[in-house]
Design a protein around this motif. Structure first.
Motif, short mmCIF file in Angstrom:
data_model
loop_
_atom_site.label_atom_id
_atom_site.label_comp_id
_atom_site.label_asym_id
_atom_site.label_seq_id
_atom_site.Cartn_x
_atom_site.Cartn_y
_atom_site.Cartn_z
N LEU A 54 37.95 -1.44 12.55
CA LEU A 54 39.53 -1.45 12.22
C LEU A 54 40.09 -1.07 13.33
O LEU A 54 41.45 -1.09 13.89
CB LEU A 54 40.08 -2.12 11.49
N THR A 55 39.42 0.41 12.76
CA THR A 55 40.31 1.86 14.04
C THR A 55 39.69 1.69 16.05
O THR A 55 38.35 1.16 16.17
CB THR A 55 40.05 3.04 13.57
N GLY A 56 40.96 2.71 16.08
CA GLY A 56 40.57 2.63 18.02
C GLY A 56 40.40 1.56 18.57
O GLY A 56 40.29 1.26 20.06
N GLU A 57 41.25 0.77 17.92
CA GLU A 57 41.61 -0.12 19.21
C GLU A 57 43.54 -0.38 19.29
O GLU A 57 43.85 -1.92 19.64
CB GLU A 57 41.15 -1.84 18.67
N GLY A 58 43.96 0.27 18.68
CA GLY A 58 45.35 -0.25 18.66
C GLY A 58 45.98 -0.43 17.61
O GLY A 58 47.50 -0.45 18.14
N PHE A 59 45.42 -1.00 16.60
CA PHE A 59 46.11 -1.37 15.63
C PHE A 59 46.56 -0.66 14.34
O PHE A 59 46.69 -1.45 13.44
CB PHE A 59 45.18 -3.00 14.94
N GLU A 60 45.72 0.46 14.40
CA GLU A 60 46.22 0.94 13.13
C GLU A 60 47.75 1.40 12.56
O GLU A 60 47.82 1.25 11.26
CB GLU A 60 45.71 2.82 13.36
N ASN A 61 48.38 0.75 13.49
CA ASN A 61 50.03 1.29 11.93
C ASN A 61 50.57 0.23 11.53
O ASN A 61 50.51 -0.09 11.01
CB ASN A 61 51.40 1.25 13.32
N GLU A 62 49.79 -1.18 12.68
CA GLU A 62 49.29 -2.30 11.59
C GLU A 62 48.66 -2.89 10.83
O GLU A 62 49.40 -3.88 9.34
CB GLU A 62 48.73 -4.05 12.53
N VAL A 63 47.59 -2.21 10.74
CA VAL A 63 46.90 -1.69 9.33
C VAL A 63 47.22 -0.82 8.56
O VAL A 63 47.09 -1.15 7.42
CB VAL A 63 45.45 -1.18 10.00
N CYS A 64 48.34 -0.57 8.58
CA CYS A 64 48.40 0.82 7.75
C CYS A 64 50.10 -0.09 7.18
O CYS A 64 50.11 0.20 6.10
CB CYS A 64 48.79 2.61 8.07
N ALA A 65 50.65 -1.00 8.34
CA ALA A 65 51.74 -1.69 7.49
C ALA A 65 51.38 -2.58 6.52
O ALA A 65 51.53 -2.80 5.48
CB ALA A 65 52.32 -1.91 8.71
N LEU A 66 50.00 -3.28 6.95
CA LEU A 66 49.39 -4.45 5.75
C LEU A 66 49.10 -3.68 5.01
O LEU A 66 49.00 -3.80 3.39
CB LEU A 66 48.46 -5.46 6.56
#
Length: 408
Positions: A336-348
Motif C-alpha cells: 500500500l506504500t509507494g503509490e501516493g496514498f500514504e496519507n490516506e492510509v494513515c488517516a484511516l
C-alpha cells in the motif's frame, strides 16, 4: 391225660380259627376306611389343585388382558402423542410461514425446495462454495440464468432464530451495502436462504489469499470497501439494528468490489417498541451498537495491515496501543506504500484506532465513522503530514503493560 391235652389243643385251634375271620373283616374295614380317606384326600387335593389352576389361569388371563390393554393404551398414547407432535409441528410450520409472510412483505418471491435442489444439482458437493456455523453454502443456477448462493441450514431447529433473524432483516431492509435476499424456503425440516451470487466472494479471501493464488486489492479498492461497510452499518444503526458479527468473512464483494454486509444470523433489533413478536425476541439496548464499531475498526485494521486488531495486539508490549496509530506503522501492508496514498492510509489508521477504544463510550458512532472516511476520500481529512509523522514516531516504545480491550 393224653386225651384231655389233645382236647384242649383242639379247642384252642378252634377258637383261633373262629377269631381269624373277625380280624380279617376288621382289617379289611380299616383298610377300606383308609383307602376311602386317601381317595377322598386325593379327590379334594385334585379339586383344590383344579380350582387353584383355574384361579391361576384366570389370574394369568387377567394379567395378560391388563398387559394387552396397557400395550394397546401405550400404542394409542404413542400414536396420539405422535399425531399431536405432527400437528404441533405442522401448526408451528404454518405459524412460522404466516409470521414470515407477514414480516417479509417486501420479498419478491418464495422458492420451492425442488427449484433449489435442481439449481444446485441436488446440493452436490461440487457446488459447495463454503461452510459456516449455520450450514453449507452452494452455488446454484436457475433456468433463467440467475446465479444464486444458497445457504442450507444444518439444523433447522437449532438455528431457527438465526434463520428468522436473517430472513426478517434482509427482507425488511434493502440497501446498496447489504446483501439482498433473493428468496427463502421452508419445507418440512429444511430451511434455506437464497442470495444473488457475489462473484468476488468474501473479503477475507482477498485479504488472506492462498499461497497458490495471486490476488491483490489496491488501496482505492480497500478504501471504497471500508467506506461501503461504514455506510451500510450506519444505515442499519439508524434503523435500530445491530449486526453483532462484522468481520472480513461476513463481507461479500460483487463484480465491482462493492461490499455487501451478510451473515445476519446474530443481528438484533434495538427498538423496544417494535410490534413484531420476533423483533421483541431480538431487542437490545442502543449502547450495543458500539460492538459493531469495534468490529468495524478491526476490519479496518485488516484492510490496512492484513491482520485484525486482536491479532496485532496479541503479543504487543506497548501501553495505550489503541490510541496511538504510530504503534502500527510497521504493520502497514507494504503493497500500500509507494503509490501516493500514504496519507490516506494513515488517516484511516487513525480512524481504526478510534473505533477500538477500550471503553464503548470512547468510540465514535458508525455515522461519525462514515462521515470521517468520506471526508478522507474527498481529501478533506486535513492530515497531509500523517505518513511522515507516523514514520518518525514508529520506534517509540512505552512500558510493558497493555490496556484491557473491552469489545462491548
Amino acid at each position: 391225660m393224653l386225651m384231655t391235652s389233645q382236647s384242649s389243643e383242639t379247642d384252642n385251634i378252634k377258637n383261633t380259627l373262629e377269631d381269624k375271620p373277625n380280624d380279617f373283616f376288621q382289617s379289611f374295614k380299616v383298610s377300606l376306611i383308609v383307602g376311602y380317606v386317601f381317595s377322598l384326600s386325593l379327590y379334594c387335593y385334585a379339586v383344590h389343585q383344579s380350582k387353584k389352576e383355574k384361579k391361576n389361569n384366570h389370574l394369568n388371563k387377567a394379567k395378560e388382558l391388563v398387559r394387552y390393554i396397557c400395550f394397546i393404551t401405550s400404542r394409542r398414547k404413542q400414536m396420539v402423542v405422535s399425531q399431536m407432535h405432527k400437528l404441533i409441528n405442522f401448526r408451528q410450520i404454518r405459524k412460522e410461514r404466516k409470521e414470515i409472510s407477514a414480516l417479509l412483505e417486501r420479498l419478491t418471491s418464495t422458492i420451492w425446495l425442488e427449484e433449489l435442489s435442481a439449481a444446485t444439482d441436488s446440493f452436490a458437493i461440487d457446488n459447495a462454495i463454503g461452510v459456516g456455523k449455520m450450514g453449507m453454502m452452494y452455488q446454484g443456477n436457475l433456468p433463467n440464468g440467475q446465479l444464486l448462493a444458497v445457504k442450507r441450514l444444518l439444523n433447522s431447529q437449532l438455528f431457527k432464530r438465526q434463520f428468522l433473524s436473517e430472513a426478517t432483516i434482509l427482507c425488511k431492509y434493502r440497501h446498496k451495502n447489504i446483501v439482498p435476499l433473493f428468496g427463502f424456503c421452508i419445507e418440512g425440516n429444511d430451511r434455506l436462504l437464497a442470495y444473488p451470487y457475489m462473484s468476488n466472494g468474501r473479503l477475507s479471501k482477498w485479504l488472506h489469499p492462498l499461497k497458490s493464488e495471486v490476488v491483490r486489492l489496491k488501496w482505492p479498492q480497500r478504501a471504497n470497501i471500508a467506506l461501503g461497510i461504514a455506510r451500510g452499518l450506519s444505515w442499519l444503526h439508524d434503523l435500530h439494528t445491530v449486526h453483532f458479527n462484522i468481520c472480513s468473512q461476513s463481507i461479500l464483494l460483487d463484480e465491482n468490489f462493492e461490499p455487501k454486509i451478510s451473515n445476519f444470523g446474530e443481528a438484533k433489533f434495538m427498538n423496544p417498541n417494535i410490534e413484531d413478536d420476533l423483533g421483541i425476541m431480538f431487542k437490545v439496548n442502543d449502547g450495543k451498537t458500539k460492538k459493531d464499531v469495534y468490529d468495524f475498526g478491526s476490519v479496518l485494521f485488516e484492510l490496512i495491515t492484513g491482520e485484525t486488531y486482536n491479532e496485532l495486539t496479541r503479543s504487543c508490549t506497548r501501553t495505550n496501543i489503541c490510541g496511538d496509530p504510530s504503534n502500527f506503522y510497521n504493520a502497514i501492508d507494504k503493497t500500500l506504500t509507494g503509490e501516493g496514498f500514504e496519507n490516506e492510509v494513515c488517516a484511516l489508521l487513525k480512524i481504526a484506532c478510534e473505533c477500538v477504544k477500550p471503553l464503548p463510550d470512547q468510540r465514535p458512532t458508525m455515522l461519525e465513522v462514515y462521515k470521517n472516511i468520506s471526508n478522507v476520500k474527498k481529501g478533506r481529512h486535513g492530515y497531509s503530514d500523517d505518513f511522515d509523522a507516523l514514520r518518525g514516531s514508529s520506534e517509540i516504545v512505552s512500558s510493558n503493560s497493555t490496556n484491557e480491550i473491552i469489545e462491548l
